[in-house]
Design a protein around this motif. Sequence first.
Motif, PDB file in Angstrom:
ATOM      1  N   LEU A 144      -2.009  33.578  -8.047  1.00  0.00           N
ATOM      2  CA  LEU A 144      -1.486  32.472  -8.843  1.00  0.00           C
ATOM      3  C   LEU A 144      -1.934  31.118  -8.301  1.00  0.00           C
ATOM      4  CD1 LEU A 144       2.120  33.520  -9.895  1.00  0.00           C
ATOM      5  CD2 LEU A 144       0.033  33.473 -11.253  1.00  0.00           C
ATOM      6  N   VAL A 145      -2.148  31.009  -7.005  1.00  0.00           N
ATOM      7  CA  VAL A 145      -2.705  29.768  -6.462  1.00  0.00           C
ATOM      8  C   VAL A 145      -4.104  29.544  -7.030  1.00  0.00           C
ATOM      9  CG1 VAL A 145      -3.572  28.638  -4.387  1.00  0.00           C
ATOM     10  CG2 VAL A 145      -1.312  29.689  -4.365  1.00  0.00           C
ATOM     11  N   ALA A 146      -4.929  30.588  -7.028  1.00  0.00           N
ATOM     12  CA  ALA A 146      -6.278  30.466  -7.582  1.00  0.00           C
ATOM     13  C   ALA A 146      -6.224  30.116  -9.071  1.00  0.00           C
ATOM     14  CB  ALA A 146      -7.048  31.768  -7.370  1.00  0.00           C
ATOM     15  N   LEU A 147      -5.299  30.734  -9.785  1.00  0.00           N
ATOM     16  CA  LEU A 147      -5.148  30.439 -11.208  1.00  0.00           C
ATOM     17  C   LEU A 147      -4.686  28.998 -11.411  1.00  0.00           C
ATOM     18  CD1 LEU A 147      -5.137  31.425 -14.150  1.00  0.00           C
ATOM     19  CD2 LEU A 147      -2.788  32.254 -13.770  1.00  0.00           C
ATOM     20  N   GLY A 148      -3.762  28.541 -10.570  1.00  0.00           N
ATOM     21  CA  GLY A 148      -3.282  27.172 -10.674  1.00  0.00           C
ATOM     22  C   GLY A 148      -4.387  26.153 -10.454  1.00  0.00           C
ATOM     23  N   VAL A 149      -5.230  26.393  -9.475  1.00  0.00           N
ATOM     24  CA  VAL A 149      -6.347  25.486  -9.219  1.00  0.00           C
ATOM     25  C   VAL A 149      -7.286  25.450 -10.425  1.00  0.00           C
ATOM     26  CG1 VAL A 149      -8.391  25.086  -7.787  1.00  0.00           C
ATOM     27  CG2 VAL A 149      -6.219  25.723  -6.708  1.00  0.00           C
ATOM     28  N   ALA A 150      -7.548  26.611 -11.023  1.00  0.00           N
ATOM     29  CA  ALA A 150      -8.419  26.671 -12.196  1.00  0.00           C
ATOM     30  C   ALA A 150      -7.815  25.882 -13.364  1.00  0.00           C
ATOM     31  CB  ALA A 150      -8.657  28.124 -12.605  1.00  0.00           C
ATOM     32  N   ILE A 151      -6.506  25.981 -13.555  1.00  0.00           N
ATOM     33  CA  ILE A 151      -5.857  25.236 -14.631  1.00  0.00           C
ATOM     34  C   ILE A 151      -5.934  23.740 -14.366  1.00  0.00           C
ATOM     35  CG2 ILE A 151      -3.621  24.749 -15.715  1.00  0.00           C
ATOM     36  CD1 ILE A 151      -2.976  27.717 -15.442  1.00  0.00           C
ATOM     37  N   MET A 152      -5.778  23.331 -13.114  1.00  0.00           N
ATOM     38  CA  MET A 152      -5.882  21.909 -12.795  1.00  0.00           C
ATOM     39  C   MET A 152      -7.286  21.384 -13.098  1.00  0.00           C
ATOM     40  SD  MET A 152      -2.845  21.147 -11.931  1.00  0.00           S
ATOM     41  CE  MET A 152      -3.100  19.463 -11.385  1.00  0.00           C
ATOM     42  N   LYS A 153      -8.301  22.204 -12.887  1.00  0.00           N
ATOM     43  CA  LYS A 153      -9.668  21.804 -13.238  1.00  0.00           C
ATOM     44  C   LYS A 153      -9.811  21.665 -14.750  1.00  0.00           C
ATOM     45  CE  LYS A 153     -11.869  23.767  -9.122  1.00  0.00           C
ATOM     46  NZ  LYS A 153     -12.831  24.768  -8.587  1.00  0.00           N
TER      47      LYS A 153
END
Length: 313
Positions: A144-153
Motif C-alpha cells: 500500500l505504500v508503493a500504491l500510495g506513492v504511485a497515486i501521489m504521482k
Amino acid sequence: MSTIQIPVIDFSAFLDPASSDDAKLETAQELDEACRSVGFFYLSNHGIDASMFAEMLSNAKEFFTTASSEEKDEIKVKPSGEGSGDDSRGYRIVERADAGYEALDFLRELDTEGPPYTKGLGRNQWPKTPANLQSVAEDYASRLVALGVAIMKAFALALGVSEDVFASRVDQSFWQLRMAAYPGVSGEVDSSKSGLYQHSDFGILTFLLTDEHKGSLKVLAPNGEDWMSADPIPGTLICNIGDMLSVWTDGIYKSTQHKVIHASKDMRVSIPFFFDPNWDARIEPVLGNADVKSKAEGVNYKDIFTGAIKYPY
C-alpha cells in the motif's frame, strides 16, 4: 438530494509499464475529478491480489474473536514515556459517548532512541493469534505504500506539478494500519450513536478494506446535507483523501466527512490504512486556488501527529 456517486477508478494505467502517456493522463484526471468533487473513490486494478484482502480480513476476525483477554491485555497500548509505550501501538477498546469498537494498531517503525519512547515512535506489538498476522500485515503495508506513492504521482500529473513535490515527502510514509472490530448490535439502532463519529482523516490518503457488511460507512455528499453509503465492492479499495492533502492542494482537493453506523447483529471488520507523509515532512500549499483562499501556511507532519488527541482517529 445529492445525485453524485462515488466513482470507481481503474488504476491499471499507472501500474502497467506499457501504458501510454495519454492513458496515464486520463486516469490521473479521473482521480483529480473525484478528489475535487467527492473526496472519495473506489480503486480497482490496484495490483493487490484478492487473496491478500481475504487473508487480512480473516486474520483480523480471528484475532478479535479468538485471542484471549490475557493476550489482548499483553499488547494493549501503553502511555508514551513509560517503558516501551508510545501511546499509539497495540490493542485497545475505543469507548466513546457515541459508541465504540475494538482496535489493533501498527505504525511504521523509525530508527529512534528508546525506550522510553515519545508518542508514535515506539515498536509495534504484534499478537500471537493468528501466527501469520505480522508477516501478512507487513507485506500488505509495503504494497500500500508503493500504491500510495504511485497515486501521489498521478495527482502531480493531473495538477501539473513536479511529481517529486509529492513523492519526496511520502516515499517513507509514516503509515498507520488499523484492524478494527465493530460489535454486532441487537434491537433498534440509534443512528447517532452506533459506530464511529463524524470526522475527516488528518493525513494524506486512506485505503479502506472492509468485510461484506453494507450500509455501515456513510460519506457526506457534496451538498453537505445528504449521506451516501460507501458499500464494499469486491476487489476494490475504498479511498479517501485527508486534511493534509487538502492543505497541500490549497483546498482544491476536499477531505470529506464520514462516519460509521453499524446496524448488523454480526461483528463488522474494518481495516483502514492511513498513508501519511514522511515523519519529518513539511506540507505547504503548492498550487494557489483563486476560488478558495487558504489560511494554511503549512504544517509539519510530526507536529500534527504528536499534537493530536491521545487516540487520533
